[in-house]
Motif scaffolding. Structure first.
Motif, short mmCIF file in Angstrom:
data_model
loop_
_atom_site.label_atom_id
_atom_site.label_comp_id
_atom_site.label_asym_id
_atom_site.label_seq_id
_atom_site.Cartn_x
_atom_site.Cartn_y
_atom_site.Cartn_z
N ASP A 8 0.85 -1.19 0.00
CA ASP A 8 0.00 0.00 0.00
C ASP A 8 0.88 1.24 0.00
O ASP A 8 1.65 1.46 0.95
CB ASP A 8 -0.91 -0.02 1.23
CG ASP A 8 -1.87 1.16 1.26
OD1 ASP A 8 -1.94 1.90 0.24
OD2 ASP A 8 -2.53 1.36 2.29
N VAL A 9 0.79 2.06 -1.04
CA VAL A 9 1.57 3.29 -1.11
C VAL A 9 0.66 4.51 -1.17
O VAL A 9 1.11 5.63 -1.43
CB VAL A 9 2.53 3.28 -2.33
CG1 VAL A 9 3.56 2.17 -2.20
CG2 VAL A 9 1.75 3.14 -3.64
N SER A 10 -0.62 4.32 -0.91
CA SER A 10 -1.61 5.38 -1.12
C SER A 10 -1.43 6.56 -0.17
O SER A 10 -1.84 7.68 -0.48
CB SER A 10 -3.03 4.81 -0.98
OG SER A 10 -3.22 4.28 0.32
N LYS A 11 -0.85 6.34 1.01
CA LYS A 11 -0.75 7.39 2.01
C LYS A 11 0.56 8.17 1.94
O LYS A 11 0.80 9.06 2.77
CB LYS A 11 -0.91 6.79 3.42
CG LYS A 11 -2.23 6.06 3.62
CD LYS A 11 -2.28 5.40 4.98
CE LYS A 11 -3.59 4.62 5.16
NZ LYS A 11 -3.64 3.92 6.48
N ILE A 71 -3.17 3.42 -11.81
CA ILE A 71 -1.86 3.06 -12.36
C ILE A 71 -1.37 1.85 -11.58
O ILE A 71 -1.35 1.87 -10.34
CB ILE A 71 -0.87 4.22 -12.26
CG1 ILE A 71 -1.28 5.33 -13.23
CG2 ILE A 71 0.57 3.77 -12.57
CD1 ILE A 71 -0.44 6.59 -13.16
N ALA A 72 -1.05 0.79 -12.29
CA ALA A 72 -0.62 -0.45 -11.65
C ALA A 72 0.90 -0.54 -11.61
O ALA A 72 1.58 -0.21 -12.59
CB ALA A 72 -1.19 -1.66 -12.39
N THR A 119 2.10 -5.57 -7.85
CA THR A 119 2.51 -5.29 -6.47
C THR A 119 1.78 -4.11 -5.85
O THR A 119 1.80 -3.94 -4.63
CB THR A 119 4.03 -5.01 -6.39
OG1 THR A 119 4.36 -3.91 -7.24
CG2 THR A 119 4.84 -6.22 -6.79
N ALA A 120 1.14 -3.26 -6.65
CA ALA A 120 0.40 -2.13 -6.07
C ALA A 120 -0.55 -1.54 -7.10
O ALA A 120 -0.30 -1.63 -8.32
CB ALA A 120 1.37 -1.05 -5.58
N HIS A 121 -1.64 -0.96 -6.60
CA HIS A 121 -2.54 -0.15 -7.42
C HIS A 121 -2.48 1.28 -6.87
O HIS A 121 -2.62 1.49 -5.66
CB HIS A 121 -3.98 -0.68 -7.35
CG HIS A 121 -4.18 -1.89 -8.20
ND1 HIS A 121 -5.32 -2.66 -8.13
CD2 HIS A 121 -3.41 -2.45 -9.15
CE1 HIS A 121 -5.23 -3.66 -9.00
NE2 HIS A 121 -4.08 -3.55 -9.62
N ILE A 122 -2.28 2.25 -7.74
CA ILE A 122 -2.10 3.63 -7.33
C ILE A 122 -3.19 4.48 -7.98
O ILE A 122 -3.46 4.33 -9.18
CB ILE A 122 -0.71 4.15 -7.75
CG1 ILE A 122 0.39 3.17 -7.32
CG2 ILE A 122 -0.44 5.53 -7.16
CD1 ILE A 122 1.75 3.47 -7.91
N ALA A 123 -3.80 5.38 -7.21
CA ALA A 123 -4.80 6.28 -7.76
C ALA A 123 -4.18 7.11 -8.88
O ALA A 123 -2.98 7.44 -8.84
CB ALA A 123 -5.34 7.19 -6.67
N VAL A 124 -4.98 7.46 -9.88
CA VAL A 124 -4.46 8.13 -11.07
C VAL A 124 -3.68 9.40 -10.73
O VAL A 124 -2.56 9.61 -11.22
CB VAL A 124 -5.61 8.44 -12.07
CG1 VAL A 124 -5.09 9.31 -13.21
CG2 VAL A 124 -6.21 7.16 -12.61
N ALA A 154 6.57 6.95 -1.97
CA ALA A 154 5.87 5.87 -2.68
C ALA A 154 6.78 5.22 -3.72
O ALA A 154 6.86 3.99 -3.81
CB ALA A 154 4.62 6.44 -3.36
N VAL A 155 7.49 6.03 -4.50
CA VAL A 155 8.40 5.49 -5.51
C VAL A 155 9.53 4.71 -4.84
O VAL A 155 9.92 3.63 -5.30
CB VAL A 155 8.96 6.63 -6.39
CG1 VAL A 155 10.10 6.13 -7.26
CG2 VAL A 155 7.84 7.22 -7.26
N ALA A 156 10.05 5.24 -3.73
CA ALA A 156 11.13 4.55 -3.01
C ALA A 156 10.66 3.17 -2.54
O ALA A 156 11.39 2.18 -2.68
CB ALA A 156 11.59 5.39 -1.83
#
Length: 411
Positions: A12-15, A46-47, A59-64, A21-23
């Motif tokens: 989860d990188v949403s927060k 963006i997957a 490995t992750a789903h990221i909001a547009v 998030a990139v790191a």
């Protein structure tokens, strides 16, 4: 559709801010041992995906909105044009982890229907794969290959499709020879790993600097060993053969479906058969298969009269070929049952008889048949050996190696 295995490795990188998030995405991919990280734009997200042991996994789903900021952050660090979104772009980012270790990222961007897609090649420095003992050669093949690379001159060809481990085999060979007593020059596209002691050069299409021109210049540098990233054209093919005939040990990759077919590829690129025959030491053809996690693999006893491994009995040591194994998913191996990858090889040694066949422009089938007669392990037998020795499964062999290469009679 996300599978249960994929759910187990989603992060989860949403927060987080784009920087963090990139790191997390990069470091998670590197810790998995992934070869590539993909960021792909879809209509509503963006997957983030990785290629792990040859298999692409989410490995992750990221909001547009957050995803676009992440993509721009990567572009900025890779010195790419932030305003260009209509053309493909290439960049490089030397990413430094908090512990000081470095990950070399090669980045390619292309426009798609829903935005930009990023393909990020992960090149962790000091990769342990680059030792000949780890590439997957069998005991018999290793003995043959070591004989070639310890020769003072000649041409060694390494073939296989993209992603089959050709570069790893080349680098492992260079590291083996890099003892300070030889001058080793490489010509690459691009330079993937910087290795002390090698004189590494990179082609540059922007100024029409290709393999052929660089190779001619390298010959004037008085090298003992030359590594050519890929033979793609007639000039490079002919110059490589000339260099091998003039007393230099030359390693080169090219595309061919099996070892003997590399000879036809060189012929089609204009290499005279007589000079090719006199210079060629041997050909390696390879594919990469996933290997079991020894701690979790499942074993099954075979009946005493089972003939599964009869074809490779001469190459089996005592106790081998008595069991067959299967992958058992577990957290220790990222829920797949496989812990790494290794090569399946054909190693065609150019004997006196095969040298004569090449010189006489004999058909490729005749050359291949002669090599098998001289105990070359073809893909079929090499694959069976991997299964008999408990290194991988029949399902994995069938996934990676084309079925026609597993037939007893290959044209």
């Amino acid at each position: 559709m996300i599978t249960e295995i994929e759910k187990a490795v989603l992060i989860d990188v949403s927060k987080f801010t784009p920087e963090i998030a990139v790191a997390r995405l990069i470091e998670h991919a590197a810790e998995m041992g992934a070869s590539d990280l993909f960021l792909v734009s879809n209509s509503n997200h963006i997957a983030a995906e990785v290629r792990h042991h040859g298999i692409v996994r989410t490995t992750a789903h990221i909001a547009v909105e957050q995803g676009k900021k992440c993509l721009s952050y990567i572009k900025a660090n890779a010195a790419m044009d932030l305003t260009e979104k209509r053309r493909p772009l290439d960049g490089r980012w030397i990413y430094k982890k908090p512990d000081g270790s470095i990950i070399d990222l090669r980045i390619n961007v292309i426009p798609t229907m829903y935005g930009e897609d990023f393909a990020i090649r992960i090149l962790s420095r000091g990769n342990k794969l680059f030792t000949l003992e780890n590439v997957g050669l069998s005991r018999e093949q290793m003995q043959t290959y070591l004989g070639w690379i310890n020769s003072p001159s000649g041409l060694i060809l390494i073939t296989g499709p993209t992603g089959s481990g050709k570069t790893a085999t080349q680098y492992a060979s260079m590291i083996k020879l890099n003892d300070g007593k030889r001058k080793i020059n490489t010509i690459e596209d691009p330079i993937e790993y910087a290795i002390d002691g090698l004189r590494q050069s990179q082609v540059n299409p922007a100024i029409d600097l290709g393999f052929g021109e660089l190779l001619r210049s390298v010959l004037r540098q008085s090298p003992d060993v030359i590594m050519i990233g890929e033979i793609r054209d007639e000039v490079t093919a002919k110059t490589a053969v000339y260099a091998a005939n003039s007393g230099i040990l030359v390693f080169a990759t090219l595309h061919a479906p099996h070892a003997a077919a590399a000879i036809q590829t060189m012929r089609s690129l204009g290499s005279p058969s007589h000079f090719l025959a006199s210079s060629l030491r041997g050909v390696v053809s390879q594919r990469l298969v996933r290997t079991f996690d020894p701690a979790t693999r499942q074993e099954f006893d075979l009946d005493d009269d089972n003939d599964t491994f009869d074809e490779v009995k001469p190459w089996l040591a005592a106790g081998e070929g008595k069991k067959i194994y299967a992958a058992k998913p577990a957290p220790s191996n990222q829920m797949t049952g496989y812990a790494g990858r290794a090569g399946v090889f054909e190693v065609l040694n150019v004997s006196k008889a095969i040298r004569h066949l090449i010189s006489e422009e004999a058909p490729i089938k005749a050359i291949r048949d002669k090599a098998i007669e001289e105990k070359m392990l073809d893909f079929r037998k090499a694959a069976l050996l991997k299964v008999a020795r408990g290194e991988t499964s029949t399902e994995e062999i069938l996934r990676v190696i084309p079925s026609e290469q597993l037939l007893a009679d290959v044209e």
